[in-house]
Write a protein that holds these residues in place. Structure first.
Motif, mmCIF file in Angstrom:
data_model
loop_
_atom_site.group_PDB
_atom_site.id
_atom_site.type_symbol
_atom_site.label_atom_id
_atom_site.label_comp_id
_atom_site.label_asym_id
_atom_site.label_seq_id
_atom_site.Cartn_x
_atom_site.Cartn_y
_atom_site.Cartn_z
ATOM 1 N N GLN A 42 0.835 -1.202 0.000
ATOM 2 C CA GLN A 42 0.000 0.000 0.000
ATOM 3 C C GLN A 42 0.873 1.256 0.000
ATOM 4 O OE1 GLN A 42 -3.242 0.119 -0.450
ATOM 5 N NE2 GLN A 42 -4.032 -1.865 0.143
ATOM 6 N N PRO A 43 1.696 1.404 -1.023
ATOM 7 C CA PRO A 43 2.493 2.639 -1.125
ATOM 8 C C PRO A 43 1.590 3.762 -1.640
ATOM 9 C CG PRO A 43 2.830 1.328 -3.078
ATOM 10 C CD PRO A 43 1.855 0.545 -2.211
ATOM 11 N N GLU A 44 2.017 4.989 -1.471
ATOM 12 C CA GLU A 44 1.189 6.086 -1.994
ATOM 13 C C GLU A 44 1.073 6.023 -3.519
ATOM 14 O OE1 GLU A 44 3.103 9.242 0.818
ATOM 15 O OE2 GLU A 44 1.314 10.112 -0.067
ATOM 16 N N ALA A 45 2.137 5.513 -4.155
ATOM 17 C CA ALA A 45 2.081 5.391 -5.613
ATOM 18 C C ALA A 45 2.785 4.131 -6.089
ATOM 19 C CB ALA A 45 2.721 6.611 -6.276
ATOM 20 N N VAL A 46 2.233 3.544 -7.139
ATOM 21 C CA VAL A 46 2.938 2.516 -7.899
ATOM 22 C C VAL A 46 3.325 3.182 -9.209
ATOM 23 C CG1 VAL A 46 2.792 0.257 -9.008
ATOM 24 C CG2 VAL A 46 1.573 0.657 -6.849
ATOM 25 N N VAL A 47 4.626 3.272 -9.444
ATOM 26 C CA VAL A 47 5.132 3.977 -10.624
ATOM 27 C C VAL A 47 5.566 2.945 -11.660
ATOM 28 C CG1 VAL A 47 6.862 5.590 -11.489
ATOM 29 C CG2 VAL A 47 5.907 5.890 -9.186
ATOM 30 N N ILE A 48 5.036 3.098 -12.864
ATOM 31 C CA ILE A 48 5.297 2.137 -13.940
ATOM 32 C C ILE A 48 6.321 2.732 -14.898
ATOM 33 C CG2 ILE A 48 4.237 0.800 -15.814
ATOM 34 C CD1 ILE A 48 2.965 0.076 -13.140
ATOM 35 N N GLY A 49 7.442 2.066 -15.025
ATOM 36 C CA GLY A 49 8.484 2.532 -15.927
ATOM 37 C C GLY A 49 8.885 1.468 -16.934
ATOM 38 N N GLY A 50 9.854 1.800 -17.773
ATOM 39 C CA GLY A 50 10.314 0.869 -18.799
ATOM 40 C C GLY A 50 9.470 0.991 -20.056
ATOM 41 N N ALA A 51 9.700 0.076 -20.990
ATOM 42 C CA ALA A 51 9.068 0.146 -22.307
ATOM 43 C C ALA A 51 7.549 0.275 -22.211
ATOM 44 C CB ALA A 51 9.438 -1.093 -23.119
ATOM 45 N N ILE A 52 6.959 -0.438 -21.256
ATOM 46 C CA ILE A 52 5.499 -0.473 -21.168
ATOM 47 C C ILE A 52 4.919 0.901 -20.827
ATOM 48 C CG2 ILE A 52 5.268 -1.102 -18.698
ATOM 49 C CD1 ILE A 52 3.397 -2.702 -21.590
ATOM 50 N N ALA A 53 5.732 1.713 -20.160
ATOM 51 C CA ALA A 53 5.255 3.044 -19.776
ATOM 52 C C ALA A 53 4.977 3.904 -21.006
ATOM 53 C CB ALA A 53 6.278 3.731 -18.877
ATOM 54 N N ASN A 54 5.658 3.603 -22.126
ATOM 55 C CA ASN A 54 5.425 4.363 -23.354
ATOM 56 C C ASN A 54 4.000 4.189 -23.872
ATOM 57 O OD1 ASN A 54 8.110 5.077 -23.233
ATOM 58 N ND2 ASN A 54 8.766 3.346 -24.521
ATOM 59 N N GLU A 55 3.353 3.115 -23.472
ATOM 60 C CA GLU A 55 1.963 2.893 -23.897
ATOM 61 C C GLU A 55 0.985 3.788 -23.137
ATOM 62 O OE1 GLU A 55 1.131 1.129 -26.471
ATOM 63 O OE2 GLU A 55 3.110 0.250 -26.845
ATOM 64 N N GLY A 56 1.467 4.425 -22.076
ATOM 65 C CA GLY A 56 0.649 5.391 -21.342
ATOM 66 C C GLY A 56 -0.678 4.832 -20.864
ATOM 67 N N ASP A 57 -1.741 5.639 -21.010
ATOM 68 C CA ASP A 57 -3.046 5.256 -20.470
ATOM 69 C C ASP A 57 -3.625 3.997 -21.102
ATOM 70 O OD1 ASP A 57 -3.152 7.129 -18.533
ATOM 71 O OD2 ASP A 57 -4.352 8.573 -19.656
ATOM 72 N N TYR A 58 -3.138 3.647 -22.278
ATOM 73 C CA TYR A 58 -3.599 2.408 -22.922
ATOM 74 C C TYR A 58 -3.347 1.217 -21.998
ATOM 75 C CZ TYR A 58 -4.119 -1.146 -26.590
ATOM 76 O OH TYR A 58 -4.526 -2.228 -27.339
ATOM 77 N N VAL A 59 -2.278 1.296 -21.221
ATOM 78 C CA VAL A 59 -1.977 0.264 -20.229
ATOM 79 C C VAL A 59 -2.400 0.708 -18.822
ATOM 80 C CG1 VAL A 59 -0.087 -0.941 -19.051
ATOM 81 C CG2 VAL A 59 -0.110 -0.795 -21.546
ATOM 82 N N LEU A 60 -2.163 1.973 -18.494
ATOM 83 C CA LEU A 60 -2.411 2.427 -17.120
ATOM 84 C C LEU A 60 -3.893 2.413 -16.760
ATOM 85 C CD1 LEU A 60 0.128 5.375 -16.738
ATOM 86 C CD2 LEU A 60 0.342 3.017 -15.939
ATOM 87 N N GLU A 61 -4.760 2.767 -17.705
ATOM 88 C CA GLU A 61 -6.194 2.793 -17.383
ATOM 89 C C GLU A 61 -6.724 1.408 -17.008
ATOM 90 O OE1 GLU A 61 -8.672 4.813 -16.551
ATOM 91 O OE2 GLU A 61 -7.059 6.272 -16.393
ATOM 92 N N PRO A 62 -6.448 0.367 -17.835
ATOM 93 C CA PRO A 62 -6.885 -0.966 -17.392
ATOM 94 C C PRO A 62 -6.246 -1.390 -16.063
ATOM 95 C CG PRO A 62 -5.906 -1.060 -19.608
ATOM 96 C CD PRO A 62 -5.944 0.367 -19.211
ATOM 97 N N LEU A 63 -4.993 -1.019 -15.840
ATOM 98 C CA LEU A 63 -4.361 -1.371 -14.560
ATOM 99 C C LEU A 63 -5.133 -0.754 -13.401
ATOM 100 C CD1 LEU A 63 -0.495 -1.069 -15.123
ATOM 101 C CD2 LEU A 63 -1.913 -3.129 -15.063
ATOM 102 N N ARG A 64 -5.523 0.507 -13.572
ATOM 103 C CA ARG A 64 -6.271 1.180 -12.498
ATOM 104 C C ARG A 64 -7.622 0.499 -12.265
ATOM 105 N NH1 ARG A 64 -4.527 6.342 -15.503
ATOM 106 N NH2 ARG A 64 -2.524 6.799 -14.496
ATOM 107 N N LYS A 65 -8.256 0.063 -13.352
ATOM 108 C CA LYS A 65 -9.552 -0.625 -13.210
ATOM 109 C C LYS A 65 -9.393 -1.956 -12.480
ATOM 110 C CE LYS A 65 -12.105 1.408 -16.994
ATOM 111 N NZ LYS A 65 -12.201 1.384 -18.441
ATOM 112 N N TYR A 66 -8.382 -2.723 -12.887
ATOM 113 C CA TYR A 66 -8.133 -3.993 -12.191
ATOM 114 C C TYR A 66 -7.830 -3.747 -10.714
ATOM 115 C CZ TYR A 66 -7.849 -6.815 -16.515
ATOM 116 O OH TYR A 66 -8.124 -7.480 -17.679
ATOM 117 N N ALA A 67 -7.036 -2.722 -10.439
ATOM 118 C CA ALA A 67 -6.670 -2.454 -9.046
ATOM 119 C C ALA A 67 -7.923 -2.137 -8.236
ATOM 120 C CB ALA A 67 -5.675 -1.296 -8.967
#
Lengths: 320, 320
Positions: free
Chosen positions: B255-280
């Motif tokens: 339960q950190p204040e933030a989970v920061v996503i880096g590396g190649a996958i981060a270039n996909e931006g919200d295309y990846v981050l939005e589903p991650l937030r929904k799953y979370a």
């Protein structure tokens, strides 16, 4: 000075007056009867504290502070139980209510964190700087202590180590996900695995035991395995491997000085701990460094009282 | 005062002079050429530092300290790289060697920890008290910052979040276990899953791309999916779910204040981050409290330099 530790459970409220050396001067308990108003539960806490103080001749001046370990998610800054499924609670201001009876600092934390702190201060992990304490029962409880402080996340909801998925798409867990460690390596997990094995092998001693009318539980599955039943042994071996999968995960994540194993499974002692140590040695990511100790919890139910009594001194604060 | 940050990689040594406000005054790099003696590598570090100082007119008096982020497992107290598979190193005393050239305090930590610290100090997690930084590349790197300090375990081998088993008995991992998160949610994982899907569906655009002689990689699998190929889309959806399984694990644990996503996958931006937030939101254990932010890393390669420059101030010390 003495502290008072309150271990609030779904069934009983256990309270102890605890000395500075972490020994319990006197303890007692009353039923929680969690269906009544929380105000009545807090009133019973106050009465039991008064009774214990009277019986031991302890005066209010000798009490430094009070700590409460509660099921659910606490707001440790406000002393409020935000939510407890177990007690059916929502936003219960335990600190404020207990302060109506006793004018001492009251600290609140999660019951699993308090039990972990007890083992850290006075039990298996005493003298270390970090430890992860795991309690294997119906579920898997976790308490994480790093740099001499409980780590429970910015929202106090961390340390839910039983709810780490170890088999994506696997068994449904009570939390709504599939494949949580708790669904495999808890008593609930081994009972399910025992029943599946008994279904598949009606000739086994395990199936015969069940056919005789005995419900399978953790203890009798282990007993039948030790008596030589191959089917039960496979269940136990697989169960220990499932425990190991999560323990190795914990090591790769935290590398605490010790992983402390508590709950029913701890009663099996080295029968479980030795294979866990072997799996850890084989499976941890970094094999070039000293491994965490994997050890058995020592304090049983007293851990929750002792940890609660001192929890105010070990909570992570933003000013750290 | 200024600090110097050294990001020691398998390919390049990147060094920067970093101001107190975490801005990089000047940076440069030289090839690591890791097959040579480590003494030569350290000599090149010293020369590059000297060059950067000369070019910026920085004097030795203005330098407070130096930090090195190295692959492998460091002994942060002694300033020694205990072991690095990547560099083929065993017990390399980086601090002592660099001090032969420059008489300043030298701090050492793991490269993933330094990159995480960079994001924590000056990037996506700036201003928070805790964050877990995940870097998705060939593998999955992790850096854990709790209560304003890097947590890396009593033996500095913690934070190996890619080596949390999420599918017991699953795909073999480079670490020797089966089913590690890294085997599913890294670029290596998605490429394997893409190839398997192309094998199973020779009619798919994914299979056609491969048949044309193009090797599948993370980028082209995502591109084919976005262009409308169902088979590639299923691979991408499953891949994002695998990432989510581990991210939710990280949340339930820390339960950190933030989970920061880096590396190649981060270039996909919200295309990846939005589903991650929904799953979370759907899958975390405790749904009654504020969730950690799931956000994209900001600093790219500079994170390692900036984090290394200040790592001495953020290491967990037993005296904390």
């Amino acid at each position: 000075m003495k502290n008072i530790g309150i271990d609030l459970g779904g069934t009983n409220i256990a309270i102890g007056i605890v000395n500075e050396d972490y020994s319990i001067l006197k303890k007692g308990s009353v039923p929680t009867d969690s269906h009544r108003p929380w105000q009545d539960i807090v009133k019973d806490m106050a009465s039991l504290i008064e009774k214990l103080m009277k019986e031991t001749g302890t005066t209010m001046d000798e009490i430094k502070e009070i700590g409460i370990g509660s099921p659910g998610t606490p707001d440790i800054e406000k002393g409020v139980v935000l939510y407890s499924n177990n007690l059916g609670w929502d936003m219960v201001p335990l600190r404020e209510e207990l302060n109506k009876y006793i004018d001492k600092p009251v600290y609140l934390d999660n019951d699993a964190n308090c039990a972990a702190l007890g083992e850290f201060l006075a039990g298996a992990a005493s003298g270390l700087d970090s430890a992860v304490i795991l309690t294997f029962g119906t579920g898997i409880g976790g308490g994480v202590i790093l740099n001499d402080r409980i780590w429970s996340g910015f929202n106090y909801a961390g340390g839910e180590l039983g709810h780490v998925v170890i088999k994506t798409g696997g068994q449904p867990c009570t939390c709504g996900r599939n494949g949580c460690w708790e669904a495999y390596a808890s008593m609930t997990g081994v009972i399910r695995q025992g029943n599946e094995a008994a279904d598949a092998h009606p000739e086994s001693e395990l199936a015969k035991l069940r056919a005789s009318g005995t419900k399978l539980n953790g203890r009798n599955i282990f007993e039948v395995a030790k008596a030589g039943d191959d089917v039960a042994q496979q269940v136990v071996d697989q169960f220990i491997f499932y425990i190991a999968e999560g323990v190795v995960n914990v090591i790769n994540i935290f590398q605490p000085e010790a992983v402390v194993i508590g709950g029913a499974i701890a009663n099996e002692g080295d029968y479980v701990l030795e294979p866990l140590r072997k799996y850890a040695k084989r499976d941890v990511f970094c094999k070039q460094v000293k491994l965490p100790q994997i050890i058995r919890a020592k304090l049983g139910n007293d851990a929750g009282i002792i940890g609660a009594a001192f929890v105010g001194d070990y909570q992570s604060k933003k000013t750290m």
